[in-house]
Design an enzyme around this catalytic site. Structure first.
Site, PDB file in Angstrom:
ATOM      1  N   CYS A   1      41.083  31.688  23.779  1.00 30.40           N
ATOM      2  CA  CYS A   1      41.844  31.226  22.622  1.00 30.40           C
ATOM      3  C   CYS A   1      41.922  29.705  22.562  1.00 30.40           C
ATOM      4  O   CYS A   1      42.098  29.036  23.573  1.00 30.40           O
ATOM      5  CB  CYS A   1      43.264  31.763  22.679  1.00 30.40           C
ATOM      6  SG  CYS A   1      43.345  33.543  22.693  1.00 30.40           S
TER       7      CYS A   1
ATOM      8  N   ARG B   1      34.716  27.746  23.011  1.00 34.63           N
ATOM      9  CA  ARG B   1      35.505  28.426  24.037  1.00 34.63           C
ATOM     10  C   ARG B   1      35.340  29.940  23.979  1.00 34.63           C
ATOM     11  O   ARG B   1      35.667  30.628  24.934  1.00 34.63           O
ATOM     12  CB  ARG B   1      36.991  28.072  23.856  1.00 34.63           C
ATOM     13  CG  ARG B   1      37.292  26.616  24.121  1.00 34.63           C
ATOM     14  CD  ARG B   1      38.680  26.257  23.653  1.00 34.63           C
ATOM     15  NE  ARG B   1      39.732  26.838  24.451  1.00 34.63           N
ATOM     16  CZ  ARG B   1      40.287  26.257  25.509  1.00 34.63           C
ATOM     17  NH1 ARG B   1      39.886  25.067  25.891  1.00 34.63           N
ATOM     18  NH2 ARG B   1      41.246  26.843  26.170  1.00 34.63           N
TER      19      ARG B   1
ATOM     20  N   TRP C   1      40.663  35.064  21.216  1.00 34.36           N
ATOM     21  CA  TRP C   1      39.778  35.892  22.047  1.00 34.36           C
ATOM     22  C   TRP C   1      40.633  37.073  22.473  1.00 34.36           C
ATOM     23  O   TRP C   1      41.574  36.920  23.244  1.00 34.36           O
ATOM     24  CB  TRP C   1      39.300  35.079  23.249  1.00 34.36           C
ATOM     25  CG  TRP C   1      38.228  35.731  24.055  1.00 34.36           C
ATOM     26  CD1 TRP C   1      36.879  35.656  23.849  1.00 34.36           C
ATOM     27  CD2 TRP C   1      38.398  36.536  25.240  1.00 34.36           C
ATOM     28  NE1 TRP C   1      36.207  36.366  24.813  1.00 34.36           N
ATOM     29  CE2 TRP C   1      37.118  36.922  25.679  1.00 34.36           C
ATOM     30  CE3 TRP C   1      39.508  36.973  25.953  1.00 34.36           C
ATOM     31  CZ2 TRP C   1      36.907  37.708  26.792  1.00 34.36           C
ATOM     32  CZ3 TRP C   1      39.299  37.771  27.078  1.00 34.36           C
ATOM     33  CH2 TRP C   1      38.011  38.132  27.488  1.00 34.36           C
TER      34      TRP C   1
ATOM     35  N   ASN D   1      48.117  30.793  23.288  1.00 37.03           N
ATOM     36  CA  ASN D   1      47.011  31.062  24.214  1.00 37.03           C
ATOM     37  C   ASN D   1      47.637  31.462  25.536  1.00 37.03           C
ATOM     38  O   ASN D   1      48.463  30.722  26.069  1.00 37.03           O
ATOM     39  CB  ASN D   1      46.153  29.807  24.374  1.00 37.03           C
ATOM     40  CG  ASN D   1      45.107  29.930  25.470  1.00 37.03           C
ATOM     41  OD1 ASN D   1      44.761  31.025  25.881  1.00 37.03           O
ATOM     42  ND2 ASN D   1      44.611  28.804  25.934  1.00 37.03           N
ATOM     43  N   GLY D   2      47.266  32.625  26.056  1.00 31.32           N
ATOM     44  CA  GLY D   2      47.856  33.085  27.315  1.00 31.32           C
ATOM     45  C   GLY D   2      48.245  34.542  27.179  1.00 31.32           C
ATOM     46  O   GLY D   2      47.819  35.221  26.235  1.00 31.32           O
TER      47      GLY D   2
ATOM     48  N   GLU E   1      22.133  33.125  39.853  1.00 30.87           N
ATOM     49  CA  GLU E   1      22.426  32.310  38.673  1.00 30.87           C
ATOM     50  C   GLU E   1      21.385  32.567  37.573  1.00 30.87           C
ATOM     51  O   GLU E   1      21.725  32.663  36.392  1.00 30.87           O
ATOM     52  CB  GLU E   1      22.478  30.824  39.083  1.00 30.87           C
ATOM     53  CG  GLU E   1      22.630  29.814  37.963  1.00 30.87           C
ATOM     54  CD  GLU E   1      23.885  29.987  37.116  1.00 30.87           C
ATOM     55  OE1 GLU E   1      24.784  30.755  37.482  1.00 30.87           O
ATOM     56  OE2 GLU E   1      23.936  29.360  36.046  1.00 30.87           O
TER      57      GLU E   1
ATOM     58  N   LYS F   1      22.362  33.942  33.910  1.00 27.42           N
ATOM     59  CA  LYS F   1      22.000  33.208  32.685  1.00 27.42           C
ATOM     60  C   LYS F   1      21.313  34.136  31.701  1.00 27.42           C
ATOM     61  O   LYS F   1      21.599  34.130  30.514  1.00 27.42           O
ATOM     62  CB  LYS F   1      21.039  32.112  33.064  1.00 27.42           C
ATOM     63  CG  LYS F   1      21.202  30.675  33.013  1.00 27.42           C
ATOM     64  CD  LYS F   1      22.312  29.864  32.609  1.00 27.42           C
ATOM     65  CE  LYS F   1      23.678  30.390  32.713  1.00 27.42           C
ATOM     66  NZ  LYS F   1      24.652  29.655  33.455  1.00 27.42           N
TER      67      LYS F   1
ATOM     68  N   GLU G   1      23.811  36.840  30.303  1.00 29.85           N
ATOM     69  CA  GLU G   1      24.913  36.405  29.444  1.00 29.85           C
ATOM     70  C   GLU G   1      24.455  35.952  28.057  1.00 29.85           C
ATOM     71  O   GLU G   1      25.186  36.129  27.104  1.00 29.85           O
ATOM     72  CB  GLU G   1      25.834  35.380  30.136  1.00 29.85           C
ATOM     73  CG  GLU G   1      25.248  34.063  30.504  1.00 29.85           C
ATOM     74  CD  GLU G   1      26.231  33.169  31.296  1.00 29.85           C
ATOM     75  OE1 GLU G   1      27.427  33.465  31.373  1.00 29.85           O
ATOM     76  OE2 GLU G   1      25.765  32.152  31.829  1.00 29.85           O
TER      77      GLU G   1
ATOM     78  N   HIS H   1      15.972  47.490  50.024  1.00 31.61           N
ATOM     79  CA  HIS H   1      17.091  48.406  50.283  1.00 31.61           C
ATOM     80  C   HIS H   1      17.693  48.944  48.983  1.00 31.61           C
ATOM     81  O   HIS H   1      18.838  49.342  48.953  1.00 31.61           O
ATOM     82  CB  HIS H   1      18.163  47.691  51.115  1.00 31.61           C
ATOM     83  CG  HIS H   1      17.651  47.261  52.446  1.00 31.61           C
ATOM     84  ND1 HIS H   1      17.366  48.140  53.457  1.00 31.61           N
ATOM     85  CD2 HIS H   1      17.320  46.033  52.926  1.00 31.61           C
ATOM     86  CE1 HIS H   1      16.901  47.482  54.507  1.00 31.61           C
ATOM     87  NE2 HIS H   1      16.870  46.201  54.205  1.00 31.61           N
TER      88      HIS H   1
ATOM     89  N   LYS I   1      34.120  30.245  27.211  1.00 30.68           N
ATOM     90  CA  LYS I   1      33.734  29.103  28.035  1.00 30.68           C
ATOM     91  C   LYS I   1      34.781  28.842  29.100  1.00 30.68           C
ATOM     92  O   LYS I   1      34.467  28.501  30.233  1.00 30.68           O
ATOM     93  CB  LYS I   1      33.586  27.880  27.124  1.00 30.68           C
ATOM     94  CG  LYS I   1      33.174  26.607  27.837  1.00 30.68           C
ATOM     95  CD  LYS I   1      31.716  26.654  28.174  1.00 30.68           C
ATOM     96  CE  LYS I   1      31.252  25.494  29.026  1.00 30.68           C
ATOM     97  NZ  LYS I   1      30.043  25.841  29.773  1.00 30.68           N
TER      98      LYS I   1
HETATM   99  C1  G6P Z   1      33.306  31.545  32.246  1.00 32.18           C
HETATM  100  C2  G6P Z   1      32.132  30.737  31.730  1.00 32.18           C
HETATM  101  C3  G6P Z   1      31.154  30.452  32.870  1.00 32.18           C
HETATM  102  C4  G6P Z   1      31.876  29.766  34.007  1.00 32.18           C
HETATM  103  C5  G6P Z   1      33.097  30.547  34.480  1.00 32.18           C
HETATM  104  C6  G6P Z   1      33.953  29.727  35.429  1.00 32.18           C
HETATM  105  O1  G6P Z   1      32.896  32.808  32.615  1.00 32.18           O
HETATM  106  O2  G6P Z   1      31.481  31.442  30.687  1.00 32.18           O
HETATM  107  O3  G6P Z   1      30.101  29.638  32.402  1.00 32.18           O
HETATM  108  O4  G6P Z   1      30.987  29.602  35.080  1.00 32.18           O
HETATM  109  O5  G6P Z   1      33.934  30.894  33.370  1.00 32.18           O
HETATM  110  O6  G6P Z   1      34.456  28.638  34.729  1.00 32.18           O
HETATM  111  P1  G6P Z   1      34.839  27.248  35.346  1.00 32.18           P
HETATM  112  O7  G6P Z   1      35.251  26.413  34.158  1.00 32.18           O
HETATM  113  O8  G6P Z   1      35.981  27.499  36.283  1.00 32.18           O
HETATM  114  O9  G6P Z   1      33.653  26.706  36.036  1.00 32.18           O
END
Ligand code: G6P
Length: 613
Positions: free
Chosen positions: A2, A27, A74, A100-101, A486, A490, A493, A509, A608
């Site tokens: 949010c 976000r 969100w 937000n929260g 990672e 990527k 997502e 395994h 985000k």
């Molecule tokens: C969300 C974002 C990721 C990020 C993660 C941790 O899932 O989409 O890209 O790695 O949060 O966020 P931070 O701001 O703590 O690195």
């Protein structure tokens, strides 16, 4: 997650709010809304979908008010629909707010309010809060600010809220606990937002509201801050370092692509004043006073979420190998709920791009209560994690707008590498020659990444072949294993292809059962200690007809013979390979997502900055 905006001043609020909401789109959200005070009336507009859907909905409605609030939601409690979208308004229509929260005790409060005659339209926790404020205001005849203060003493959970009322049309009341809120100080005007991105084009002077503080902004009397226990607080005004251009796409089709291409510059900025290979030193000013403590640490615990957690896994190799300090890497969300053993001589490092991730923040608070020293590796300057830690270093990647983390990740890696090198040097666990070699390797990174980015056309061609894959496997060994994780993250997502990262040797395994001619297997097979072992692992893939895309050291011949495609990275020490190998994986997922017509910068359901647990 949010996003909140607010404005009070002499300008028309609506365009400022809409622009602010667009800045916060990154976000992640599923509905948007605004409320404006206009001629003693409250006009609320809210819509499921994007900010553009909201503006189309508002169309020619009156929007000339100079006080307003806005929100991108969100969904947590209740579906993403028009009714659940914010702002939420009290039963009598006299108060509206954005939030937000999560109000954790909303259910109990709601039941009590229903008994007292309140009726609710939405399924949200937020609507309960606005009714509670109305109830208190009606019962006790107090001001809006006082009703907000009393209400906040009754709620449990996290909140950043901004509240307005036609009964007090020259005021905005805001408050925060655990979720972020920034106040921009203009000339006789004030901007509010979840982060500084909607504010920077109007003013660089900001106040970050602290937990359990309430801001009372009055057109006549300006800003006043009190705590929820009703103590005066003097506002601490800080200057933003952010530049407006950093928030624009700058000619790139997507923020993600821009941010991938920005990595040489971002890494260079991370080095500035901290590393000089020619003179043979590395020094992180932000943690200087804590270096002895880190060098003597019994153990380093690294906590993080998502991509930042992958950076922590690489850091485990760095610290254990170079500084010989035991490291434990923890998902913040798990760590906080399992009564971990934390001792006073433990150093806890939180890694976070946003500096606002709720689980990381809560885990840090727990570690603090148990006496550990807290350090932060954070990108967003002034964010909560940077403020609650004892010390830390900023990654200086600049604003990262694409939800999929790219430059924030590689700058986290270089910062952690610098930290491990500096501590290892101090502890005498690295030989001088190796220390110098690794400084040289780090300093050469921006140039090497520039070169690597020149292979982008070829990487796009390779990506075309695999764009319709349904699954993908990513393999790596040693410090490249987290890069396999990672790479897989990527891809899934942003392109919604199911992908898994695995240590190359572990493949037999389990995941080997999935391999057939339809399975692309991305592998990091660069020269180094594990090279031959990885070559054996990829033979096993080939024997089962898997499609092999290998990241190799420049000039490699052995893997070239086995793999379907090879992507070369410049010859480098294994220490920096995780950083270099990340780049092709970023580009592959980017191109595949574009070809699949996915929303690269704002993938579905993702946020985000995850400000709820
Ligand atoms: C969300 C974002 C990721 C990020 C993660 C941790 O899932 O989409 O890209 O790695 O949060 O966020 P931070 O701001 O703590 O690195």
């Amino acid at each position: 997650m949010c996003g909140i905006v607010g404005y009070i001043g002499s300008k028309r609020a609506y365009p400022i709010l809409i622009k602010g909401l667009s800045r916060l789109e990154y976000r992640g959200y599923d509905s948007a809304g605004v409320a404006l005070l206009e001629d003693g009336k409250l006009n609320v507009f809210k819509r499921q979908g994007k900010v553009l859907d909201l503006t189309n909905f508002v169309a020619d409605n009156p929007t000339s008010g100079t006080v307003g609030i806005g929100h991108t939601r969100w969904a947590t409690h209740g579906l993403p629909n028009d009714i659940n979208a914010h702002p939420h308004t009290s039963g009598d229509g006299s108060i509206t707010l954005v939030h937000n929260g999560i109000i954790e005790n909303y259910d109990i409060l709601k039941k009590e309010l229903i008994k007292r005659g309140h009726t609710f339209k939405s399924e949200t926790d937020t609507e309960v809060l606005v009714h509670l404020i109305e109830d208190i205001k009606e019962k006790s005849g107090v001001s809006l600010a006082e009703a907000v203060r009393i209400a906040l003493n009754e709620v449990h959970g996290a909140y950043a809220i901004v509240v307005i009322s036609p009964e007090e049309p020259n005021k905005i009341i805001a408050a925060k606990k655990s979720s972020p809120l920034v106040i921009g100080m203009g000339e006789d005007e004030y901007y509010l937002a979840s982060d500084a991105t909607p504010i920077v084009e109007y003013t660089k002077n900001v106040v970050y509201l602290e937990d359990e503080q309430i801001a009372i902004i009055d057109r006549e009397n300006g800003l006043r801050i009190i705590s929820i226990s009703n103590k005066e607080v003097s506002p601490y005004v800080q200057e933003l370092e952010m530049q407006l251009e950093e928030l624009e796409k700058g000619g790139y089709e997507h923020f993600m692509l821009k941010e991938i291409y920005e990595q040489p510059r971002a890494i260079h900025d991370s080095f500035r004043g901290r590393l000089n290979a020619k003179e043979g030193w590395v020094s992180l000013g932000g943690i200087k006073d804590y270096e002895d403590q880190i060098a003597k640490a019994n153990r380093i615990i690294i906590i993080a979420c998502g991509t930042s957690w992958h950076a922590a896994l690489v850091a485990e190799y760095y610290f254990e190998d170079l500084a010989r300090i035991p490291v434990e890497v923890e998902y913040a969300s798990e760590f906080r709920y399992r009564n971990p053993i934390i001792r006073k001589d433990d150093v806890v490092i939180a890694i976070s791009q946003s500096g606002e991730t709720a689980d990381t923040l809560a885990a840090l608070k727990m570690a603090k209560e148990r006496g550990a020293t807290l350090l932060g590796i954070v990108n967003v300057v002034g964010s909560t994690i940077s403020r609650v830690t004892d010390a830390g270093s900023y990654t200086h990647a600049g604003p990262e707008i694409g939800v999929a983390s790219t430059k924030a990740f590689t700058t986290q890696l270089v910062l952690l590498a610098m930290m491990a090198l500096s501590i290892g040097h101090k502890r005498g666990t690295i030989e001088d020659e190796k220390f110098q070699t690794l400084l040289d390797e780090l300093e050469a990174l921006p140039e090497k990444i520039e070169k690597l980015l020149k292979s982008d056309d070829y990487i796009r061609e390779v990506s075309t072949i695999y764009k319709d894959a349904q699954n993908a496997l990513y393999l790596g060994r040693g410090s490249s294993f987290p890069i396999a994780l990672e790479g897989a993250l990527k891809l899934k997502e942003i392109s919604y292809i199911h992908a898994e990262g695995y240590p190359a040797a572990e493949m037999k395994h389990g995941p080997i059962a999935l391999i057939d001619e339809n399975m692309p297997v991305f592998v990091i097979a660069t020269h180094g200690e594990n090279y031959e072992k990885v070559v054996s692992n990829i033979q096993e893939v080939k024997a089962r007809k898997g499609k092999l895309i290998a990241i190799v050291s420049k000039g490699d011949t052995m893997v070239r013979e086995i793999a379907d495609h090879v992507i070369e990275i410049p010859i480098s020490d294994e220490f920096v390979v995780p950083i270099l190998a990340t780049i092709p994986f970023q580009l592959i997922s980017y191109h595949i997502a574009v070809m699949r017509e996915c929303n690269v910068d704002q993938p579905r359901n993702l946020a985000k900055s995850v400000t709820v647990e």
